[in-house]
Design an enzyme around this catalytic site. Structure first.
Site, PDB file in Angstrom:
ATOM      1  N   GLU A 364       1.233  -1.327   0.032  1.00 30.15           N
ATOM      2  CA  GLU A 364      -0.026   0.196  -0.102  1.00 30.15           C
ATOM      3  C   GLU A 364       1.159   1.223  -0.274  1.00 30.15           C
ATOM      4  OE1 GLU A 364      -4.455  -0.635   2.529  1.00 30.15           O
ATOM      5  OE2 GLU A 364      -2.229  -0.937   3.596  1.00 30.15           O
ATOM      6  N   CYS A 365       0.530   1.920  -0.909  1.00 31.53           N
ATOM      7  CA  CYS A 365       1.423   3.744  -1.634  1.00 31.53           C
ATOM      8  C   CYS A 365       2.792   3.073  -1.003  1.00 31.53           C
ATOM      9  CB  CYS A 365       0.948   4.350   0.380  1.00 31.53           C
ATOM     10  SG  CYS A 365       0.912   5.748  -0.241  1.00 31.53           S
ATOM     11  N   GLY A 366       3.654   3.636   0.317  1.00 29.72           N
ATOM     12  CA  GLY A 366       4.978   3.457   0.342  1.00 29.72           C
ATOM     13  C   GLY A 366       5.316   1.997  -0.127  1.00 29.72           C
ATOM     14  N   TYR A 368       4.317  -0.102  -1.767  1.00 27.03           N
ATOM     15  CA  TYR A 368       3.934  -0.357  -3.655  1.00 27.03           C
ATOM     16  C   TYR A 368       5.095   0.673  -3.908  1.00 27.03           C
ATOM     17  CZ  TYR A 368       1.753   0.490  -8.292  1.00 27.03           C
ATOM     18  OH  TYR A 368       1.266   0.399  -9.459  1.00 27.03           O
ATOM     19  N   SER A 464      -0.725  -0.368  -5.186  1.00 27.91           N
ATOM     20  CA  SER A 464      -0.648   0.681  -5.499  1.00 27.91           C
ATOM     21  C   SER A 464      -1.360   1.920  -3.924  1.00 27.91           C
ATOM     22  CB  SER A 464      -2.896   0.988  -5.802  1.00 27.91           C
ATOM     23  OG  SER A 464      -4.091   0.629  -4.491  1.00 27.91           O
TER      24      SER A 464
END
Length: 470
Positions: A364-366, A368, A464
């Site tokens: 997730e985010c970082g 990803y 993502s």
């Protein structure tokens, strides 16, 4: 009996909500009260400070991402073995976005659903009697919301306090304190908000200083008295009474509204826990350190309640995901601040690639960004990442990406079958340099029905910028 709750709100961001919330939490905790912390909205960082102030893990409640049944269960769970609940609002009291699961994501939604009165912290810098007009508007905007009092912030003088405070009290709304301008008590910040609790130097001393500041300028004793009354089981005035009755009462905290954790909605779905979404595996390896810290407590708790085991490891300590786990989850955080260390952590990188050969990995985010080929830091230096997805990201040219997201799984995934709707948010400054492959999901924001590809998924690796909430 359910413990009393109180929500700290404001007319806008940067009004002093965090200062008042942390100072009040710490002041009550120092009195020996068991304070259950709540953060309205999707912010991770504030909740870690709440835990440090109270010694108790908190929870996020968000009416855009969560339906009313989940909010009810999480609030009931948070209130267990607590003397009081203190909730910190987000942005302005009524700020939100359309199309939510149980509201617009506003702090006012949570206060109304759970019967919590609101203490407004109002920044009066640059105004005097006009403060009363703003407070009047907030107090009358939504009949479901009870404004129980005001704390003035950034007061310049005793005359300033009187001009603002007396006109507010003329409305029948009690002013419970006035905080003078004091730059020494400001907590350090970085681009996603406060510097994380674990990184803040002398955090205990800072929290005690905040509590001392609040004790000196706010009538904490009134709050303590009513919280203590509630904790001993005496009657607390019902938050549903008429406004005139509420105004004459000194009660600042109201009990959590009676909530059925086995509501018709949860019975129909067969849910027996607080599960926001079923766990994606039985034994889940979760990265946790200064680079990977944005993992919602309610997800961890609900997955444990559903029987999953959570095993934490530290990429910054060059630890690989344990081989006996079924899935690896890389949360968001600040990988851009530690890109060099992560790139050099070959035990972690090789172990992650080895894990991905046989079991699922999701970021997730970082997290990803770490799954991609390269991460370019703010200075323009490129750092090699895991190379499990065709992704390159950069902080050299920062751009804010912020907002709620409704994501539909593009294919079957450990989180659920293709087409499953997930709710959450996106908050990052990274720019995508290259992103090639099949999407993890199709997503839209709160202001558009147009679905766009979000993230990537390839051979058991996915990710993502979307942070899952429910």
């Amino acid at each position: 009996m359910n413990p009393p709750g109180l929500l700290i709100g404001a007319a806008r961001s940067s009004s002093g909500k965090t200062t008042l919330t942390l100072g009040l939490m710490r002041a009550l905790a120092r009195r020996g009260l068991r304070v259950a912390p709540v953060k309205c909205g999707p912010d991770y960082i504030d909740l870690a400070f709440h835990a440090a102030a109270t010694g108790r893990a908190g929870v996020n409640l968000d009416s855009w991402a969560m339906d009313a049944d989940l909010i009810a269960r999480l609030a009931a769970r948070a209130s267990e073995d607590a003397d009081t609940i203190i909730a910190e609002g987000a942005m302005g009291l009524f700020d939100g976005a359309p199309g939510g699961a149980a509201g617009v994501g506003a702090s006012a939604d949570i206060a109304a659903m759970l019967g919590w009165p609101v203490i407004l912290v109002h920044d009066v810098s640059g105004q005097a009697q006009t403060a009363a007009a703003v407070v009047r508007g907030l107090a009358t905007h939504d009949a479901r919301v009870n404004i129980a009092g005001v704390v003035l912030n950034r007061v310049g003088s005793e005359r300033h306090r009187r001009l603002a405070g007396e006109t507010i009290e003329a409305l029948g709304i009690k002013v419970h304190g006035a905080l003078p301008r004091d730059e020494k008590i400001v907590l350090p910040e970085r681009h996603l908000g406060l510097v994380q609790a674990g990184e803040t130097p002398a955090l205990d001393e800072r929290l005690d200083a905040l509590a001392d500041f609040i004790e000196a300028h706010v009538d904490v004793e009134a709050i303590v008295a009513h919280v203590t009354v509630a904790a001993t089981g005496d009657v607390i005035p019902d938050a549903s009474r008429k406004r005139s009755d509420r105004e004459s009462s000194m009660t600042l905290a109201a009990p959590v509204a009676a909530l059925d954790s086995r509501s018709p909605a949860s019975r129909a779905s067969g849910m027996t826990s607080d599960a926001a979404i079923p766990p994606p595996a039985q034994r889940i390896a979760i990265a946790r350190d200064d680079a990977f810290s944005f993992f919602y407590p309610h997800l961890a708790q609900s997955w444990r309640d559903a029987g999953a085991e959570l095993v934490f490891f530290s990429p910054l300590a060059d630890e690989a995901p344990p081989e006996d786990c079924d899935l690896c989850w890389l949360p968001g955080g600040y990988p851009e601040l530690h890109a060099g260390r992560l790139s050099a952590a070959q035990g972690f990188m090789k172990g992650l690639r080895r894990f991905a050969n046989q079991r699922w990995v999701h970021g997730e985010c970082g997290g990803y960004m770490v799954l991609g080929r390269a991460l370019i830091d703010a200075a323009g230096a490129a750092h090699e990442m895991a190379g499990l997805l065709e992704l390159e990201t950069s902080f050299a040219r920062r751009k804010l990406h912020l907002g709620y997201r409704r994501a539909k799984l593009a294919a079957d995934h450990p989180l659920g079958a293709a087409g499953l709707i997930l709710r959450g948010h996106e908050f990052h400054y990274a720019s995508v340099q290259r992103e090639e492959g099949a999407p993890f999901a199709l997503a839209n924001d709160a202001y558009s029905a147009d679905e766009r590809p979000a993230g990537l998924a390839r051979q058991g690796v996915s990710g993502s910028f979307f942070h899952l909430m429910a």
